[in-house]
Design a protein around this motif. Structure first.
Motif, PDB file in Angstrom:
ATOM      1  N   ALA A  16     -30.063 108.003  57.594  1.00 38.41           N
ATOM      2  CA  ALA A  16     -29.192 107.494  56.522  1.00 38.41           C
ATOM      3  C   ALA A  16     -27.750 107.378  56.995  1.00 38.41           C
ATOM      4  CB  ALA A  16     -29.280 108.408  55.302  1.00 38.41           C
ATOM      5  N   LEU A  17     -27.290 108.351  57.771  1.00 34.48           N
ATOM      6  CA  LEU A  17     -25.922 108.295  58.274  1.00 34.48           C
ATOM      7  C   LEU A  17     -25.733 107.112  59.222  1.00 34.48           C
ATOM      8  CD1 LEU A  17     -25.213 112.088  58.933  1.00 34.48           C
ATOM      9  CD2 LEU A  17     -24.348 110.668  57.054  1.00 34.48           C
ATOM     10  N   LEU A  48     -25.783 113.985  50.139  1.00 28.99           N
ATOM     11  CA  LEU A  48     -27.238 113.985  50.230  1.00 28.99           C
ATOM     12  C   LEU A  48     -27.704 113.880  51.682  1.00 28.99           C
ATOM     13  CD1 LEU A  48     -28.236 111.679  47.235  1.00 28.99           C
ATOM     14  CD2 LEU A  48     -28.666 114.130  47.443  1.00 28.99           C
ATOM     15  N   ALA A  49     -27.086 112.955  52.414  1.00 32.21           N
ATOM     16  CA  ALA A  49     -27.483 112.754  53.820  1.00 32.21           C
ATOM     17  C   ALA A  49     -27.161 113.983  54.651  1.00 32.21           C
ATOM     18  CB  ALA A  49     -26.792 111.521  54.386  1.00 32.21           C
ATOM     19  N   ALA A  77     -36.123 105.605  50.442  1.00 29.67           N
ATOM     20  CA  ALA A  77     -35.149 106.362  49.651  1.00 29.67           C
ATOM     21  C   ALA A  77     -33.899 106.673  50.458  1.00 29.67           C
ATOM     22  CB  ALA A  77     -35.794 107.650  49.140  1.00 29.67           C
ATOM     23  N   PHE A  78     -34.087 107.116  51.689  1.00 29.68           N
ATOM     24  CA  PHE A  78     -32.924 107.453  52.498  1.00 29.68           C
ATOM     25  C   PHE A  78     -32.210 106.203  53.024  1.00 29.68           C
ATOM     26  CE2 PHE A  78     -34.384 111.738  52.243  1.00 29.68           C
ATOM     27  CZ  PHE A  78     -33.230 112.509  52.418  1.00 29.68           C
ATOM     28  N   SER A  79     -32.892 105.078  53.041  1.00 26.25           N
ATOM     29  CA  SER A  79     -32.201 103.816  53.344  1.00 26.25           C
ATOM     30  C   SER A  79     -31.192 103.503  52.244  1.00 26.25           C
ATOM     31  CB  SER A  79     -33.208 102.681  53.484  1.00 26.25           C
ATOM     32  OG  SER A  79     -34.065 102.879  54.586  1.00 26.25           O
ATOM     33  N   VAL A  80     -31.599 103.746  51.005  1.00 26.51           N
ATOM     34  CA  VAL A  80     -30.682 103.556  49.874  1.00 26.51           C
ATOM     35  C   VAL A  80     -29.526 104.548  49.965  1.00 26.51           C
ATOM     36  CG1 VAL A  80     -30.464 103.658  47.365  1.00 26.51           C
ATOM     37  CG2 VAL A  80     -32.492 102.621  48.409  1.00 26.51           C
ATOM     38  N   VAL A  81     -29.842 105.791  50.339  1.00 25.49           N
ATOM     39  CA  VAL A  81     -28.786 106.787  50.518  1.00 25.49           C
ATOM     40  C   VAL A  81     -27.808 106.320  51.595  1.00 25.49           C
ATOM     41  CG1 VAL A  81     -28.295 109.138  51.304  1.00 25.49           C
ATOM     42  CG2 VAL A  81     -30.197 108.717  49.734  1.00 25.49           C
ATOM     43  N   GLY A  82     -28.337 105.770  52.689  1.00 24.29           N
ATOM     44  CA  GLY A  82     -27.473 105.272  53.755  1.00 24.29           C
ATOM     45  C   GLY A  82     -26.559 104.162  53.275  1.00 24.29           C
ATOM     46  N   ALA A  83     -27.104 103.245  52.472  1.00 22.74           N
ATOM     47  CA  ALA A  83     -26.264 102.189  51.905  1.00 22.74           C
ATOM     48  C   ALA A  83     -25.192 102.793  51.002  1.00 22.74           C
ATOM     49  CB  ALA A  83     -27.119 101.194  51.132  1.00 22.74           C
TER      50      ALA A  83
END
Length: 869
Positions: free
Chosen positions: A206-207, A828-829, A258-264
């Motif tokens: 995500a980062l 979150l990340a 889900a973590f792709s969305v967090v990365g965005a």
């Protein structure tokens, strides 16, 4: 289906191939220290950029010289003064800084270099650091696929030198270069997250996604995310086939999403304002959201690759270039785009070794995935030449927002470099078990150390040599290009035909070089198969070939200029700087340089410009000045008299015009107050002073028209700029009309805040020759007051009779939501990075078995691919 029998339970150690030797068996790899790749990559990077590194000069980038340096210098000066700019007043009447991406990668981590060194040096070092890092990221990515150190080292070297990345230096496309450099890092992070299934790995992924978005090249990021999503889907299917229960495979893919969305979300502070701006206020709306279907298709498909560029993937000299620092690239571009400042070349040696991966290498599922990613990217890059681009245009949101399908070609190069690693291991017999090599290769003679697949590789490389040799003969005689233009390019223009004539000798030379490269590659592969040379010798030989092959292309695109000479003040700029210190705010129309109204260099000295160049400026201001794309601001000129449109220029507070007398002759209006001359005392460029209105003034007369009527009215003889202001809505409180009495005095003029003292004889509008944008708010005597959009693109603030203090400020509150999204996503990340190190998505036995598929051992990835056969 959720659980598959896989025979005897394996451990990570059981999956490790044994080194047994033999062409059809596992061979002993080269042992070299872990510090060697970064040291060698660093040395190669320094040599590649030697002209910059070992001098005090500036890297030449066309966009850097035309805008990038001005924007970054403005940002650096603001940071050094202790403020973060939310508005850039320098170019085209002003633009929002974050929303319009005015500073490019302004909140990307390497921007710290802007305050640690001179901006012109920082811009160069940012590029160099990314090129170096690209090699390291590729090494890690290839090792995560279970490939050998030899394969990882050569792939990292090839990616570091890849012209499809390095040549982006010359056009100044730093955002594209950053995303290209981060591509292997994202694939690496994704592979590790999916293979290991631990939250900390997904947090790291995500980062990386957030980092990529902060480069602000959303088009490259869009293509990259699509390809990574495709890879992730294939990867979880392979994990399921290896034995991971379907519910855990699905859970890993869901966690990836889900973590792709967090990365965005991590990049929300940059991404969200930019998306809103581009779709509603940017000049890009004229070519995207507000364009007709026909125009949108033509715009979005422009700057695609053409058939000539495809041949250049193997012979880089074929289509030529306009970079101009090498004979083959100096005015030799005869392709169908207006010009070409970069190259999509991935390396002939890379392509040959990538092809060898299909002669029995491991991990068929992974290999075909990258054939698909690279092949689709290349077909997409061809625009309307194939149906692929139009299919994506119709099916996927966002394609219509971008032009230049050719930008997708970097994924073809990345796929080729990835497949090259499998090809290297196939040649050296590394990373595969002896049983697998025997089964795939079909060895038919126990005394013959080669297999049918081995002989197939030799036949393939031999065929490539023959094809290139024939091409060299045809190209040297001119037959090849004659056949090409008569059958594939019959409508070539006379100018392009002249460029082709200049390119002709280099095309033959290029085919000859390609023949030599392919021949040496053949000899190295043959020697490795016959065990006449060691893996170390093969690695060194291929490394030298790759370096020679790619560096000869890169070198033409790495140019420097003496910054002190380029930046030196001429008398005209010095004069305007002196006036800036003694006069109230004014703007300059800079028609000098070679850009016809788009010269932004005066902005480097703090001068505010009425025109200039910006890829994302405000649409309404563009409409007001009559500027389309990179053309002249037509509304600044009076077609009938051949002079200036003084009413519009005065409305925008333009007091001085830098005019290229040597090109257009003198102006019929204004007074020459300074000039530069040539050696024969002939005037080169002159500064004209023209009558103008103050930046801030009081008006009591209004004209109310619809949006579509405003600009035509302001271009007509009816418009009286000194007496009236044009609105699209009636003011809440009626104005008395007549000539406004009173005055305005500036108290403070900052980037994000303006304070003025107003003395009005009657209720009036304080008209500011500053671009309107909804984030600008106003307070009059401490009370919130609306900021009206006036004269199509400017601001007006209602003020009462008598004395008032007016504060016009950029409301950072609009960024509160995006900032909150970034903070929460970052928490979150980062929280996932420290979340129970031993927790994974899947049962402990499956997690343990698959763990090393994400690490650097050649263990489970080949098994997963074999299971998918």
């Amino acid at each position: 289906m959720g659980k598959r029998e896989s025979g005897k339970k394996k451990t990570a150690g059981d999956a490790t191939p044994k080194n047994t030797g033999g062409a059809g068996e596992q061979r002993e790899g080269t042992s070299f220290p872990k510090w060697l790749p970064p040291v060698l990559y660093g040395a190669v990077t320094l040599l590649l950029f030697r002209k910059f590194v070992f001098s005090g000069e500036m890297l030449v980038g066309q966009d850097t010289l035309s805008l990038g340096l001005v924007a970054r210098d403005f940002f650096a000066q603001a940071l050094k003064s202790g403020s973060f700019p939310l508005w850039n007043p320098v170019i085209l009447g002003g633009t929002p800084f974050l929303d319009s991406l005015a500073g490019g990668d302004s909140i990307y981590p390497t921007s710290i270099l802007l305050v640690l060194m001179e901006p012109f040096r920082a811009l160069g070092w940012k590029l160099i650091l990314h090129v170096f890092a690209a090699g390291l990221f590729t090494y890690g990515w290839i090792r995560s696929l279970g490939r050998s150190r030899e394969a990882a080292f050569l792939s990292g070297l090839a990616y570091l030198l890849a012209p499809f990345m390095v040549t982006l230096v010359f056009p100044g496309h730093d955002g594209k270069l950053f995303v290209t450099a981060l591509t292997p890092l994202l694939f690496w992070a994704t592979e590790r997250a999916l293979a290991v299934g631990r939250l900390r790995a997904f947090g790291g992924m995500a980062l990386v996604i957030g980092l990529i978005l902060l480069t602000t090249h959303f088009q490259y990021a869009y293509f990259l995310f699509g390809s990574v999503g495709t890879y992730a889907l294939v990867r979880v299917i392979l994990l399921w086939k290896l034995g991971l229960p379907v519910k855990f495979s699905a859970a890993r893919f869901g966690t990836f999403l889900a973590f792709s969305v967090v990365g965005a979300g991590v990049a929300g502070i940059q991404l969200l304002p930019a998306v809103g701006y581009v779709t509603e206020y940017s000049r890009r709306t004229a070519t995207t959201t507000q364009a007709s279907e026909e125009y949108s298709v033509a715009y979005s498909s422009s700057w695609s690759l053409h058939p000539e560029e495809i041949v250049s993937l193997a012979v880089p000299e074929f289509v030529g270039n306009t970079a101009g620092d090498a004979g083959w690239a100096a005015g030799t571009y005869w392709g169908r785009n207006p010009l070409k400042f970069n190259h999509e070349y991935a390396g002939l040696v890379v392509l040959l070794l990538a092809a060898l991966s299909f002669f029995g290498a491991a991990s068929r599922g992974i290999r075909w995935t990258f054939v698909g990613i690279g092949g689709v990217a290349l077909l997409f890059a061809l625009g309307l030449h194939t149906p692929v681009w139009r299919l994506f245009y119709e099916l996927f949101y966002g394609i219509s927002l971008f032009r230049a399908p050719s930008n997708a070609a970097f994924l073809f190069g990345f796929g080729a470099v990835t497949l090259m690693a499998f090809g290297v291991d196939r040649v050296l017999g590394l990373g595969e078990s002896g049983r697998q090599a025997d089964r795939v290769g079909g060895r038919d003679d126990p005394k013959d150390p080669t297999t049918k697949q081995d002989r197939g590789m030799i036949w393939f490389l031999g065929g490539a040599v023959v094809v290139l040799l024939v091409g060299a003969a045809l190209a040297s005689s001119g037959v090849l290009t004659s056949m090409w233009t008569s059958s594939l390019y019959p409508d070539i223009t006379s100018g392009k035909a002249q460029a082709l004539a200049r390119a002709q000798p280099f095309i033959g030379q290029g085919f000859f070089i390609a023949t030599v490269l392919s021949t040496v590659t053949l000899l190295l592969v043959l020697g490795a198969q016959k065990r006449k040379i060691s893996p170390l010798f093969f690695m060194v030989g291929v490394g030298l070939l790759v370096t020679v092959d790619m560096a000869r292309v890169d070198d033409a695109f790495i140019q420097t200029v003496a910054y002190q000479d380029w930046e030196r003040l001429d008398p005209n700029i010095q004069f305007l700087q002196d006036q800036k210190e003694t006069q109230e705010p004014f703007r300059v129309l800079a028609m000098g340089g070679n850009n016809d109204g788009q010269d932004v260099k005066p902005g480097l000295y703090g001068l505010e410009l009425a025109a200039g160049h910006h890829p994302n400026d405000l649409a309404r201001y563009r409409e007001l000045i009559g500027m389309a794309g990179s053309e002249l601001p037509q509304n600044f000129f009076d077609v009938e008299t051949g002079g200036l449109n003084l009413p519009l220029l005065s409305t925008l507070n333009v007091r001085y015009v830098i005019w290229p007398v040597h090109r257009f002759g003198g102006l019929p209006q204004g007074e020459v107050v300074m000039a530069t001359t040539l050696g024969n005392n002939q005037v080169y460029e002159a500064v004209y002073e023209i009558p103008t209105l103050p930046r801030a003034r009081l008006v009591q007369n209004t004209v109310t028209l619809s949006d579509s009527e405003v600009v035509p009215y302001m271009m007509s003889d009816q418009y009286r700029p000194s007496e009236e202001v044009v609105l699209t809505e009636h003011p809440a409180d009626p104005l008395p009309g007549g000539v406004a009495e009173g005055g305005v005095r500036w108290l403070e003029k900052g980037t994000n805040l303006m304070r003025l003292e107003v003395q009005a004889g009657a209720p009036a509008l304080l008209v500011l020759a500053e671009n309107w944008y909804p984030a600008w708010k106003a307070r009059v005597n401490g009370e919130e007051t609306p900021v009206l959009r006036a004269n199509h693109s400017l601001r007006a603030v209602p003020v009462p009779a008598g004395g008032s203090e007016v504060e016009v400020y950029y409301d950072a509150g609009a960024l509160g939501g995006p900032l909150l999204v970034s903070i929460v996503s970052l928490l979150l990340a980062c929280g996932a990075l420290f979340f129970r190190p031993n927790w994974g998505i899947g049962p402990p036995d499956a997690t343990g078995r698959l763990e090393n598929a994400g690490n650097s051992g050649a263990r489970d990835v080949p098994e997963a691919a074999e299971a998918a056969r």
